[in-house]
Design a protein around this motif. Sequence first.
Motif, PDB file in Angstrom:
ATOM      1  N   THR A   1     -75.882 -35.280 -44.208  1.00 37.66           N
ATOM      2  CA  THR A   1     -74.664 -34.573 -45.292  1.00 37.66           C
ATOM      3  C   THR A   1     -73.365 -34.991 -45.488  1.00 37.66           C
ATOM      4  N   GLU A   2     -72.862 -35.616 -44.423  1.00 34.09           N
ATOM      5  CA  GLU A   2     -71.356 -36.068 -44.566  1.00 34.09           C
ATOM      6  C   GLU A   2     -71.241 -36.730 -45.509  1.00 34.09           C
ATOM      7  N   GLU A   3     -72.553 -38.360 -45.659  1.00 34.84           N
ATOM      8  CA  GLU A   3     -72.631 -38.880 -45.967  1.00 34.84           C
ATOM      9  C   GLU A   3     -72.350 -38.876 -47.918  1.00 34.84           C
ATOM     10  N   SER A   4     -74.070 -37.741 -47.821  1.00 32.49           N
ATOM     11  CA  SER A   4     -73.631 -37.782 -49.152  1.00 32.49           C
ATOM     12  C   SER A   4     -72.583 -36.527 -49.598  1.00 32.49           C
ATOM     13  N   HIS A   5     -72.343 -36.013 -48.721  1.00 33.54           N
ATOM     14  CA  HIS A   5     -70.730 -34.714 -49.390  1.00 33.54           C
ATOM     15  C   HIS A   5     -70.238 -35.863 -50.087  1.00 33.54           C
ATOM     16  N   SER A   6     -69.655 -37.239 -49.003  1.00 37.91           N
ATOM     17  CA  SER A   6     -68.550 -37.979 -49.392  1.00 37.91           C
ATOM     18  C   SER A   6     -68.708 -39.044 -50.969  1.00 37.91           C
ATOM     19  N   PHE A   7     -70.100 -39.407 -50.854  1.00 36.69           N
ATOM     20  CA  PHE A   7     -70.463 -40.103 -51.730  1.00 36.69           C
ATOM     21  C   PHE A   7     -70.290 -39.683 -52.640  1.00 36.69           C
ATOM     22  N   MET A   8     -70.251 -37.977 -53.223  1.00 37.48           N
ATOM     23  CA  MET A   8     -70.458 -37.220 -54.412  1.00 37.48           C
ATOM     24  C   MET A   8     -69.013 -37.023 -54.661  1.00 37.48           C
ATOM     25  N   HIS A   9     -68.051 -37.205 -53.702  1.00 32.35           N
ATOM     26  CA  HIS A   9     -66.193 -36.237 -53.957  1.00 32.35           C
ATOM     27  C   HIS A   9     -65.543 -38.092 -54.318  1.00 32.35           C
ATOM     28  N   TYR A  10     -66.662 -39.113 -53.898  1.00 29.42           N
ATOM     29  CA  TYR A  10     -65.473 -40.856 -54.249  1.00 29.42           C
ATOM     30  C   TYR A  10     -66.670 -40.379 -55.998  1.00 29.42           C
ATOM     31  N   ALA A  11     -67.449 -40.231 -55.943  1.00 32.01           N
ATOM     32  CA  ALA A  11     -68.338 -40.129 -56.905  1.00 32.01           C
ATOM     33  C   ALA A  11     -67.489 -39.067 -58.336  1.00 32.01           C
ATOM     34  N   ALA A  12     -67.178 -37.974 -57.757  1.00 29.36           N
ATOM     35  CA  ALA A  12     -66.106 -36.871 -58.533  1.00 29.36           C
ATOM     36  C   ALA A  12     -64.796 -37.580 -58.820  1.00 29.36           C
ATOM     37  N   LEU A  13     -64.469 -38.132 -58.240  1.00 29.84           N
ATOM     38  CA  LEU A  13     -63.299 -39.011 -58.483  1.00 29.84           C
ATOM     39  C   LEU A  13     -63.092 -40.133 -59.791  1.00 29.84           C
ATOM     40  N   LYS A  14     -63.842 -40.369 -59.281  1.00 37.02           N
ATOM     41  CA  LYS A  14     -64.093 -41.645 -60.322  1.00 37.02           C
ATOM     42  C   LYS A  14     -64.577 -41.593 -61.730  1.00 37.02           C
ATOM     43  N   THR A  15     -65.014 -40.382 -61.795  1.00 38.39           N
ATOM     44  CA  THR A  15     -65.332 -40.066 -62.993  1.00 38.39           C
ATOM     45  C   THR A  15     -64.139 -39.104 -63.891  1.00 38.39           C
ATOM     46  N   ALA A  16     -63.489 -38.159 -62.768  1.00 42.22           N
ATOM     47  CA  ALA A  16     -61.821 -37.306 -62.728  1.00 42.22           C
ATOM     48  C   ALA A  16     -61.389 -38.925 -64.207  1.00 42.22           C
ATOM     49  N   ILE A  17     -61.243 -39.443 -62.790  1.00 43.64           N
ATOM     50  CA  ILE A  17     -60.318 -40.365 -63.349  1.00 43.64           C
ATOM     51  C   ILE A  17     -60.175 -41.445 -64.855  1.00 43.64           C
ATOM     52  N   VAL A  18     -62.083 -41.500 -65.223  1.00 42.01           N
ATOM     53  CA  VAL A  18     -62.778 -41.865 -65.770  1.00 42.01           C
ATOM     54  C   VAL A  18     -61.989 -40.967 -67.497  1.00 42.01           C
ATOM     55  N   ASN A  19     -62.536 -40.317 -67.116  1.00 40.29           N
ATOM     56  CA  ASN A  19     -61.545 -38.527 -67.972  1.00 40.29           C
ATOM     57  C   ASN A  19     -61.034 -38.144 -67.885  1.00 40.29           C
ATOM     58  N   GLY A  20     -60.170 -38.807 -67.833  1.00 40.82           N
ATOM     59  CA  GLY A  20     -58.372 -38.543 -67.354  1.00 40.82           C
ATOM     60  C   GLY A  20     -58.402 -37.242 -66.893  1.00 40.82           C
ATOM     61  N   GLU A  21     -58.841 -36.802 -66.287  1.00 42.08           N
ATOM     62  CA  GLU A  21     -58.979 -34.944 -65.912  1.00 42.08           C
ATOM     63  C   GLU A  21     -57.812 -34.963 -65.055  1.00 42.08           C
ATOM     64  N   GLU A  22     -56.818 -35.269 -64.796  1.00 40.35           N
ATOM     65  CA  GLU A  22     -55.601 -34.749 -64.200  1.00 40.35           C
ATOM     66  C   GLU A  22     -55.753 -34.084 -63.374  1.00 40.35           C
ATOM     67  N   GLN A  23     -55.825 -33.117 -63.379  1.00 39.84           N
ATOM     68  CA  GLN A  23     -55.395 -31.579 -63.067  1.00 39.84           C
ATOM     69  C   GLN A  23     -56.958 -31.633 -61.795  1.00 39.84           C
ATOM     70  N   LEU A  24     -57.841 -32.388 -62.506  1.00 42.86           N
ATOM     71  CA  LEU A  24     -58.932 -31.882 -61.880  1.00 42.86           C
ATOM     72  C   LEU A  24     -59.298 -33.360 -60.661  1.00 42.86           C
ATOM     73  N   LEU A  25     -58.124 -34.393 -60.188  1.00 44.71           N
ATOM     74  CA  LEU A  25     -58.011 -35.553 -59.763  1.00 44.71           C
ATOM     75  C   LEU A  25     -57.067 -34.817 -58.475  1.00 44.71           C
ATOM     76  N   LYS A  26     -55.986 -33.621 -58.577  1.00 45.14           N
ATOM     77  CA  LYS A  26     -55.116 -33.622 -57.993  1.00 45.14           C
ATOM     78  C   LYS A  26     -55.325 -32.931 -56.756  1.00 45.14           C
ATOM     79  N   GLU A  27     -56.771 -31.441 -57.521  1.00 37.52           N
ATOM     80  CA  GLU A  27     -57.624 -31.017 -57.224  1.00 37.52           C
ATOM     81  C   GLU A  27     -58.396 -31.420 -56.142  1.00 37.52           C
ATOM     82  N   LEU A  28     -59.396 -32.467 -56.162  1.00 40.08           N
ATOM     83  CA  LEU A  28     -59.702 -33.760 -55.084  1.00 40.08           C
ATOM     84  C   LEU A  28     -59.246 -34.624 -54.324  1.00 40.08           C
TER      85      LEU A  28
END
Length: 70
Positions: free
Chosen positions: A6-33
Amino acid sequence: MTSEQTEESHSFMHYAALKTAIVNGEEQLLKELLANQSMQPLEKDYLLDLARLDNTPAIVALLEAVPVTA
């Protein structure tokens, strides 16, 4: 599913969310993550390269400020 899986899955999803926020230029979301987070050096380097490819200095600065874990 074990707690480790579960922890590994959460970590993977968090990392995917970071990559998506970077590619989409979502600065505020990235700050939160990134709030109160640290990264392994390889992980941080990859995300910095991704942000530099998108030429987003504000996002690069956010990532540079993230502490690195040993």
